[in-house]
Write a protein that holds these residues in place. Sequence first.
Motif, mmCIF file in Angstrom:
data_model
loop_
_atom_site.group_PDB
_atom_site.id
_atom_site.type_symbol
_atom_site.label_atom_id
_atom_site.label_comp_id
_atom_site.label_asym_id
_atom_site.label_seq_id
_atom_site.Cartn_x
_atom_site.Cartn_y
_atom_site.Cartn_z
ATOM 1 N N UNK A 74 0.707 -1.316 -0.079
ATOM 2 C CA UNK A 74 0.132 0.138 0.168
ATOM 3 C C UNK A 74 0.864 1.320 -0.072
ATOM 4 N N UNK A 75 2.011 1.120 0.699
ATOM 5 C CA UNK A 75 2.856 2.380 0.967
ATOM 6 C C UNK A 75 4.086 2.341 -0.005
ATOM 7 N N UNK A 76 4.208 1.150 -0.862
ATOM 8 C CA UNK A 76 5.424 1.253 -1.616
ATOM 9 C C UNK A 76 6.699 1.501 -0.728
ATOM 10 N N UNK A 77 6.536 1.107 0.481
ATOM 11 C CA UNK A 77 7.920 1.290 1.369
ATOM 12 C C UNK A 77 7.675 0.267 2.455
ATOM 13 N N UNK A 78 9.344 0.048 2.488
ATOM 14 C CA UNK A 78 9.596 -0.954 3.695
ATOM 15 C C UNK A 78 10.491 -0.174 5.045
ATOM 16 N N UNK A 79 10.187 1.103 4.923
ATOM 17 C CA UNK A 79 10.774 1.991 5.834
ATOM 18 C C UNK A 79 10.538 1.421 7.414
ATOM 19 N N UNK A 80 11.530 1.149 8.280
ATOM 20 C CA UNK A 80 11.328 0.777 9.531
ATOM 21 C C UNK A 80 11.165 -0.696 9.999
ATOM 22 N N UNK A 81 11.305 -1.601 8.450
ATOM 23 C CA UNK A 81 11.265 -2.984 8.644
ATOM 24 C C UNK A 81 12.891 -3.520 8.636
ATOM 25 N N UNK A 82 12.964 -4.382 9.149
ATOM 26 C CA UNK A 82 14.527 -5.040 9.284
ATOM 27 C C UNK A 82 14.513 -6.360 8.432
ATOM 28 N N UNK A 83 15.367 -6.091 7.332
ATOM 29 C CA UNK A 83 15.593 -7.148 6.353
ATOM 30 C C UNK A 83 16.010 -8.593 7.080
ATOM 31 N N UNK A 84 17.254 -8.062 7.826
ATOM 32 C CA UNK A 84 17.772 -9.178 8.666
ATOM 33 C C UNK A 84 16.671 -10.020 9.198
ATOM 34 N N UNK A 85 15.840 -9.371 10.113
ATOM 35 C CA UNK A 85 14.752 -9.940 10.816
ATOM 36 C C UNK A 85 13.932 -10.962 9.853
ATOM 37 N N UNK A 86 13.676 -10.409 8.656
ATOM 38 C CA UNK A 86 12.969 -11.276 7.526
ATOM 39 C C UNK A 86 13.531 -12.165 6.954
ATOM 40 N N UNK A 87 14.959 -12.236 6.798
ATOM 41 C CA UNK A 87 15.779 -13.346 6.429
ATOM 42 C C UNK A 87 15.913 -14.436 7.669
ATOM 43 N N UNK A 88 15.916 -14.036 8.604
ATOM 44 C CA UNK A 88 15.982 -14.916 9.659
ATOM 45 C C UNK A 88 14.898 -15.747 9.748
ATOM 46 N N UNK A 89 13.681 -15.324 9.789
ATOM 47 C CA UNK A 89 12.195 -15.890 9.631
ATOM 48 C C UNK A 89 12.418 -16.785 8.460
ATOM 49 N N UNK A 90 12.892 -16.435 7.211
ATOM 50 C CA UNK A 90 12.950 -17.333 6.004
ATOM 51 C C UNK A 90 13.769 -18.585 6.568
ATOM 52 N N UNK A 91 14.809 -18.108 7.346
ATOM 53 C CA UNK A 91 15.894 -19.535 7.459
ATOM 54 C C UNK A 91 15.027 -20.430 8.521
ATOM 55 N N UNK A 92 14.302 -19.659 9.343
ATOM 56 C CA UNK A 92 13.341 -20.629 10.316
ATOM 57 C C UNK A 92 12.530 -21.339 9.611
ATOM 58 N N UNK A 93 11.824 -20.932 8.527
ATOM 59 C CA UNK A 93 10.826 -21.795 7.941
ATOM 60 C C UNK A 93 11.613 -22.695 7.090
ATOM 61 N N UNK A 94 12.559 -22.368 6.380
ATOM 62 C CA UNK A 94 13.099 -23.411 5.656
ATOM 63 C C UNK A 94 13.629 -24.783 6.357
ATOM 64 N N UNK A 95 14.301 -24.317 7.580
ATOM 65 C CA UNK A 95 14.826 -25.502 8.254
ATOM 66 C C UNK A 95 13.981 -26.248 9.109
ATOM 67 N N UNK A 96 12.728 -25.613 9.447
ATOM 68 C CA UNK A 96 11.574 -26.052 9.986
ATOM 69 C C UNK A 96 10.595 -27.136 9.072
ATOM 70 N N UNK A 97 10.614 -26.493 7.957
ATOM 71 C CA UNK A 97 9.434 -27.405 7.150
ATOM 72 C C UNK A 97 9.944 -28.230 6.073
ATOM 73 N N UNK A 98 10.935 -28.697 6.172
ATOM 74 C CA UNK A 98 11.683 -29.793 5.328
ATOM 75 C C UNK A 98 10.698 -31.097 5.389
ATOM 76 N N UNK A 99 10.171 -31.203 6.301
ATOM 77 C CA UNK A 99 9.131 -32.333 6.180
ATOM 78 C C UNK A 99 7.961 -32.291 5.038
#
Length: 215
Positions: A25-50
Amino acid sequence: MNIFRLAGDMTHLLSIVVLLLKISATRSCRGLSLKTQELYALVFITRYLDLFYRYISLYNTVMKIVFLASSFMIIYYMRFHRVVKTTYDKDQDTFRYIFLIAPCAVLALAINQEFSPTEILWTFSIYLEAVAILPQLVLLQRTQNIDNLTGNYVFLLGGYRALYLLNWIYRFFTEPNYRQWLVWIAGIVQTAVYVDFFYYYIKSWRNNEKLSLPS
């Protein structure tokens, strides 16, 4: 599935919807941490191998795919979208997440329920999720750039974990053989990480003020 787990899953899903709404909606990610989003992606990748070798239910499969796909979509927007990527606070989002990944990896190797590759990766994801929000909280504290959607996103993430604590308590008293000490401890740590944010979020909401965190 009990009401607490369902509410937790829906709160988690809603947090992602809020985040994607903010970006689209805002075309903005200001105030968001890319590092946190990449960590969550790593969480889901390693957890959902099943997903590749075990079927539990349609609900379970769909939720896992949604969390994986949405994580990759958020990262795509923040890294590659020609407009959104220009609003990323790269100079402020400097948390060195190797200091989160490495200890979680060592801990997963040392303390797990079964010493097998998939179980170690699953345990790693549990430990990493407990601290994945830290780069986001640090970024908000540094910049004080906390719009309503970003604040709601973080609050909903914390709410999801708090509801899962209730889910575990419910299952402890209703399922005689239900014991998951590693998950419980990591979940308590994760919820504790949000306590300070909860306090200032609720305080700002009650006083009808802009959310800010102490520096």
